[in-house]
Design an enzyme around this catalytic site. Sequence first.
Site, PDB file in Angstrom:
ATOM      1  N   LEU A 203      36.378  31.221  48.873  1.00 34.41           N
ATOM      2  CA  LEU A 203      36.891  32.015  47.942  1.00 34.41           C
ATOM      3  C   LEU A 203      36.173  32.519  46.936  1.00 34.41           C
ATOM      4  O   LEU A 203      36.076  33.692  46.644  1.00 34.41           O
ATOM      5  CB  LEU A 203      38.502  31.748  47.753  1.00 34.41           C
ATOM      6  CG  LEU A 203      39.397  31.815  48.916  1.00 34.41           C
ATOM      7  CD1 LEU A 203      40.780  31.315  48.337  1.00 34.41           C
ATOM      8  CD2 LEU A 203      39.706  33.178  49.683  1.00 34.41           C
ATOM      9  N   GLY A 204      35.489  31.495  46.177  1.00 33.68           N
ATOM     10  CA  GLY A 204      34.932  31.969  45.098  1.00 33.68           C
ATOM     11  C   GLY A 204      34.281  30.691  44.431  1.00 33.68           C
ATOM     12  O   GLY A 204      34.614  29.378  44.719  1.00 33.68           O
ATOM     13  N   ARG A 205      33.408  30.687  43.392  1.00 32.45           N
ATOM     14  CA  ARG A 205      32.606  29.677  42.703  1.00 32.45           C
ATOM     15  C   ARG A 205      32.509  29.909  41.200  1.00 32.45           C
ATOM     16  O   ARG A 205      32.498  31.338  40.912  1.00 32.45           O
ATOM     17  CB  ARG A 205      31.402  29.677  43.600  1.00 32.45           C
ATOM     18  CG  ARG A 205      30.433  28.644  43.024  1.00 32.45           C
ATOM     19  CD  ARG A 205      29.074  28.507  43.301  1.00 32.45           C
ATOM     20  NE  ARG A 205      29.104  28.533  44.700  1.00 32.45           N
ATOM     21  CZ  ARG A 205      29.209  27.529  45.714  1.00 32.45           C
ATOM     22  NH1 ARG A 205      29.386  26.146  45.146  1.00 32.45           N
ATOM     23  NH2 ARG A 205      29.529  27.445  47.066  1.00 32.45           N
ATOM     24  N   GLY A 206      32.476  29.003  40.527  1.00 33.46           N
ATOM     25  CA  GLY A 206      32.297  29.037  39.246  1.00 33.46           C
ATOM     26  C   GLY A 206      31.869  27.694  38.537  1.00 33.46           C
ATOM     27  O   GLY A 206      31.306  26.965  39.093  1.00 33.46           O
ATOM     28  N   PHE A 208      33.269  25.691  37.270  1.00 29.76           N
ATOM     29  CA  PHE A 208      34.017  24.398  37.319  1.00 29.76           C
ATOM     30  C   PHE A 208      33.882  23.767  38.751  1.00 29.76           C
ATOM     31  O   PHE A 208      34.121  22.626  38.729  1.00 29.76           O
ATOM     32  CB  PHE A 208      35.488  25.027  37.131  1.00 29.76           C
ATOM     33  CG  PHE A 208      35.804  25.921  38.138  1.00 29.76           C
ATOM     34  CD1 PHE A 208      36.228  25.776  39.310  1.00 29.76           C
ATOM     35  CD2 PHE A 208      35.672  27.318  37.724  1.00 29.76           C
ATOM     36  CE1 PHE A 208      36.518  26.765  40.451  1.00 29.76           C
ATOM     37  CE2 PHE A 208      36.114  28.341  38.696  1.00 29.76           C
ATOM     38  CZ  PHE A 208      36.347  28.067  40.066  1.00 29.76           C
ATOM     39  N   GLY A 209      33.577  24.673  39.411  1.00 24.40           N
ATOM     40  CA  GLY A 209      33.389  24.214  41.045  1.00 24.40           C
ATOM     41  C   GLY A 209      33.652  25.211  41.972  1.00 24.40           C
ATOM     42  O   GLY A 209      32.950  26.475  41.861  1.00 24.40           O
ATOM     43  N   GLN A 210      34.517  25.166  42.876  1.00 22.69           N
ATOM     44  CA  GLN A 210      34.825  26.219  43.857  1.00 22.69           C
ATOM     45  C   GLN A 210      36.035  26.277  44.330  1.00 22.69           C
ATOM     46  O   GLN A 210      37.125  25.067  44.311  1.00 22.69           O
ATOM     47  CB  GLN A 210      33.853  26.098  45.253  1.00 22.69           C
ATOM     48  CG  GLN A 210      33.701  24.553  45.594  1.00 22.69           C
ATOM     49  CD  GLN A 210      32.554  24.113  46.507  1.00 22.69           C
ATOM     50  OE1 GLN A 210      31.892  25.210  47.114  1.00 22.69           O
ATOM     51  NE2 GLN A 210      32.078  23.086  46.649  1.00 22.69           N
ATOM     52  N   VAL A 211      36.587  27.365  44.959  1.00 22.71           N
ATOM     53  CA  VAL A 211      37.736  27.520  45.554  1.00 22.71           C
ATOM     54  C   VAL A 211      37.878  28.190  46.904  1.00 22.71           C
ATOM     55  O   VAL A 211      36.899  28.529  47.283  1.00 22.71           O
ATOM     56  CB  VAL A 211      38.537  28.803  44.626  1.00 22.71           C
ATOM     57  CG1 VAL A 211      39.897  28.948  45.198  1.00 22.71           C
ATOM     58  CG2 VAL A 211      38.613  28.295  43.247  1.00 22.71           C
ATOM     59  N   ASP A 322      40.741  31.496  28.257  1.00 26.91           N
ATOM     60  CA  ASP A 322      39.673  32.203  29.317  1.00 26.91           C
ATOM     61  C   ASP A 322      40.471  33.359  29.897  1.00 26.91           C
ATOM     62  O   ASP A 322      40.536  33.627  31.116  1.00 26.91           O
ATOM     63  CB  ASP A 322      39.300  31.131  30.418  1.00 26.91           C
ATOM     64  CG  ASP A 322      38.032  31.872  31.033  1.00 26.91           C
ATOM     65  OD1 ASP A 322      37.524  32.855  30.526  1.00 26.91           O
ATOM     66  OD2 ASP A 322      37.688  31.489  32.042  1.00 26.91           O
TER      67      ASP A 322
END
Length: 1191
Positions: A203-206, A208-211, A322
């Site tokens: 789903l996504g990445r940032g 912090f890590g990933q989803v 945030d």
Amino acid sequence: MASQVLVYPPYVYQTQSSAFCSVKKLKVEPSGCVFQERACPQIHVNGRHFGNPLPSTKGSAFQTKIPFSKPRGHSFSLQAGAIVVKDTAGATKVIAAQAQQAGVEAPRAVVWRNRLHFLGGPQRCGLKRKSEELDNHSGAMQIVDELSILPAMLQTNMGNPVTVVTATTGSKQNCTSGEGDYQLVQHEVLCSVKNTYEVLDFLGRGTFGQVVKCWKRGTNEIVAIKILKNHPSYARQGQIEVSILARLSTENADEYNFVRAYECFQHRNHTCLVFEMLEQNLYDFLKQNKFSPLPLKVIRPVLQQVATALKKLKSLGLIHADLKPENIMLVDPVRQPYRVKVIDFGSASHVSKTVCSTYLQSRYYRAPEIILGLPFCEAIDMWSLGCVIAELFLGWPLYPGALEYDQIRYISQTQGLPGEQLLNVGTKSTRFFCRETDMSHSGWRLKTLEEHEAETGMKSKEARKYIFNSLDDIVHVNTVMDLEGSDLLAEKADRREFVSLLKKMLLIDADLRITPIETLNHPFVSMKHLLDFPHSSHVKSCFHIMDICKSPSSCETNNHSKMSLLRPVASNGTAALAANFTKVGTLRSQALTTSAHSVVHHGIPLQAGTAQFGCGDAFHQTLIICPPAIQGIPAAHGKPTSYSIRVDNTVPLVTQAPAVQPLQIRPGVLSQTWSGRTQQMLIPAWQQVTPMAPAAATLTSEGMAGSQRLGDWGKMIPHSNHYNSVMPPPLLTNQITLSAPQPISVGIAHVVWPQPATTKKNKLCQNRSNSLQNTNVPHSAFISPKIISGKEVEEVSCVETQDNHTSEGEARTCHEASVRQDSSVSDKQRQTIIIADSPSPAVSVITISSDTDDEETSPRPSLRECKGSLDCEACQSTLNIDRMCSLSSPDSTLSTSSSGQSSPSPCKRPNSMSDDEQESGCETVDGSPTSDSSGHDSPFAESSFVEDTPQNPELGTCAGTEAKPALSTAVEPPVGTERGLNVDAHMANTDSTCQPLTKGQPAPGKLNQPSASAARQQKPTSAFQQQHLNLSQVQHFGTGHQEWNGNFGHRRQQAYIPTSVTSNPFTLSHGSPNHTAVHAHLAGSAHLGGQPTLLPYPPSTALSSAAPVAHLLASPCTSRPMLQHPTYNISHPSGIVHQVPVGINPRLLPSPTIHQTQYKPIFPPHSYIAASPAYTGFPLSPTKLSQYPYM
């Protein structure tokens, strides 16, 4: 800059192997910005247009469908917004909440690399949303095999998902990268202590890590799992996030609008956080709309919900830190428009643990105190929220600084320099400002572009789309050109209040910045300024949209362990129950379900006074008298078996009704018990509204003037605050004699609202064509059945979709059949109806038993056909949709329907949108295929309703072609058992009236009604002519057959009158102002406050053995055995027999008819109430009933 992803045939791929995995590289060719040029300023929301729309029949904004006409392997281009995965902190792009079946899992595994950046990273037409430089060109690029580009819930028309690239797993597929990211494999199983989750999609990445999107094995539940990096620099913040989520998990996530966290566990030294699956974030929504501005009426509910979340966080001493469009998620934009939740607490912290000079917040939404290195608190979230709503209004960030210097430069140019006291304290002030030394007094000035570039080596860029010298200039941006009159004045006033609030949210001094509580009380959110325009359709639309964000909170509170009083219980004699407070604009009706051995009582409406037109009664509540088992209250052993409760109304109304003496009830009523282990309770069904000025005798649906709020109607009384005293025994003047072990059975009313709301939890049947104006609460006690499949069975079957079933259009359908069916009834014709625009992927086939024995083969005009007239009620917005009410019979069920909206064939009209919108030609109904309003789509079988009665083809015309009636009501006694007394009413409305066709006898008269247009002009004209009604006729009012649609349950039986009974004319009582007669209930729109009308049945002769006596509501989906009941009566001390009054909501419509021999009554037909089998008429305000000051 954005890019295009081109997928080539397999022979183009160059396979490279490594020790970890085998990868097929994908050729990526850069191209121009997809959204370089703004499209015409229009917003598609669920098939509705906002702003300045142009005629269009394209898909809606929430549909991200990309038509792929070429087969797999051919070159095609993708829009940037479709598969952008943001590499920013907290960029949780949760895109779907659809259950995945095990049979559709892709067979091949896919490895996601830690540097998976699509389309050149998170860019907005060349503008990066974060200051960090993203390495977008290194590492192998991989896309999930069989990864569908669309959200799972929106793929109804996507036959073939795109196979982009494949990858085979290597020997070390689960290794951790150098940056701490976990190497994921598709269909990998993540195990917690209690559950196992299978990875479905990335789903996504940032930072912090990933989803990832996961399926919770053993259930139909889809969740989003956030897998944190195991890098030491993220470990501390990960622990803080877990502790904050643990604290928030004790709160009601639905009430306070933040994401619900389920559990936290460790998987291969990576912290995994399990969240509920949400749909789409606001940034992606803006991108799908090509960054077009949103109207204020859409911004307002988003602001209200996020401010509610910040209010809760502030009360807990927490800072989100945030807040940005990426972290505000649309829960379900199709079925719950404007419902949002706040996500990503990865940067959150406690206010007591803040550290100056901490790098917090995304740059566009970074507060000045963070930029300057000042001490900060929760006020930084209010700054971020102000930037978010400004971005929604402008369609572009207010301060899109590429550097922090640019950010503070934009702020200073628009709002002025920060105060000297702030610059003196700020630890980073000298980065952007310098002191003036050549002046008489020392001061600060912003560094020039050249000075900053010389010091830092970074060149500043201009990224603003709008450059304002003051925040006041925002009011002139994106003015709406298609409004006029009161709508235009309301829009201008709304803009002024919006800018006023925005300026308070963007105050540079955090100590002066507005707080969340003050924001919720600001006129822009409370809409007090809009009350000056009560007749504006634009204002009405604003109130209805705000109801979306208010309704879920009050209802979901009850369903998430906040009120044990309403929690379902299961016992031997009673099935698991739930309570639903359904928001219907001006009325909240409580729906209860129970087993066949219990009698459900919706309520005994007790009217406070006799004022009916345009005035609200001072105290007015609806109570529900029922045993605790029905209310979901377990029996408390060792406590008294009965008690009484006093319910106080906290918001009194202004009344013009004269004070009348209170009604009395025998003390034994509330002290008797239904059984030895249960208790009786009086539970309010709804509470009243804020004070309103009476508008005397105006028969209008727009009498919502004054200071009342549409959104305040139907608010539920918190049980913890209002059950605080004991109610005295005197309650009713009508003495109720009960047999001790038996429940009371009284006349009750069904209140049917045409727009049911749906959520992922209960999967109500949704009226997709008008989901923008959904105002219902998303938790239902029992699902309103759709058209019943009339099968010839002698059993009862209930087919319900599971609450957590994820199919979008699935609705619970209850199939009910009679215990004993007459042979003549069992031979009746059945016809199949196929709903063309059903949201369900499969075609819905519904069979209905007709009410006639003769098989008519010749076509006859469709009773549901809409002629497209401007006055067609079914084609209007729900602001003018009539609510439908009928007195419940034993076979009646609470049904929700919407004329022209939930019907199989909605009327395709340009003005079928909300009232404040102009004709734009957009007829897309959430992606549903268009369909015509033809006879075969009619929810009723094409056969005559009345046996042995000639049908008039002219009766099938649409009532909308004539003047719309002000209301429609029908009073229906319960089912009788004698077939000789059958009367089936055939509803027809060619001249704004409906004549019942009594078997063997013509309808003697008609009831004149004024047009709704005249009512909207508030002409104080008499709506009805006073007339005497004899016993041999039954009057029904209706707006025509177009009001009946596919969401009705069993067609209820019309009131039938034996022709052998002698006529006894009845005149209305004189106890109320403006008692210009009405037949059954009051003129709906004139009854502004929604106060229940008292409808006692008049005195009459003795009750026959087969007479209808009381309106008994049987629970749907349960068997109906013949119950033996002791007799009771509801009588007046003077000997005049009355039925217990019934509450009716304004603008009511009758229910469909049903042949009375198809279903048997719950109780045997012996006399157990002293009422007449013939219903002659009903006084509006009986003199025998009085005001209840204690209610």
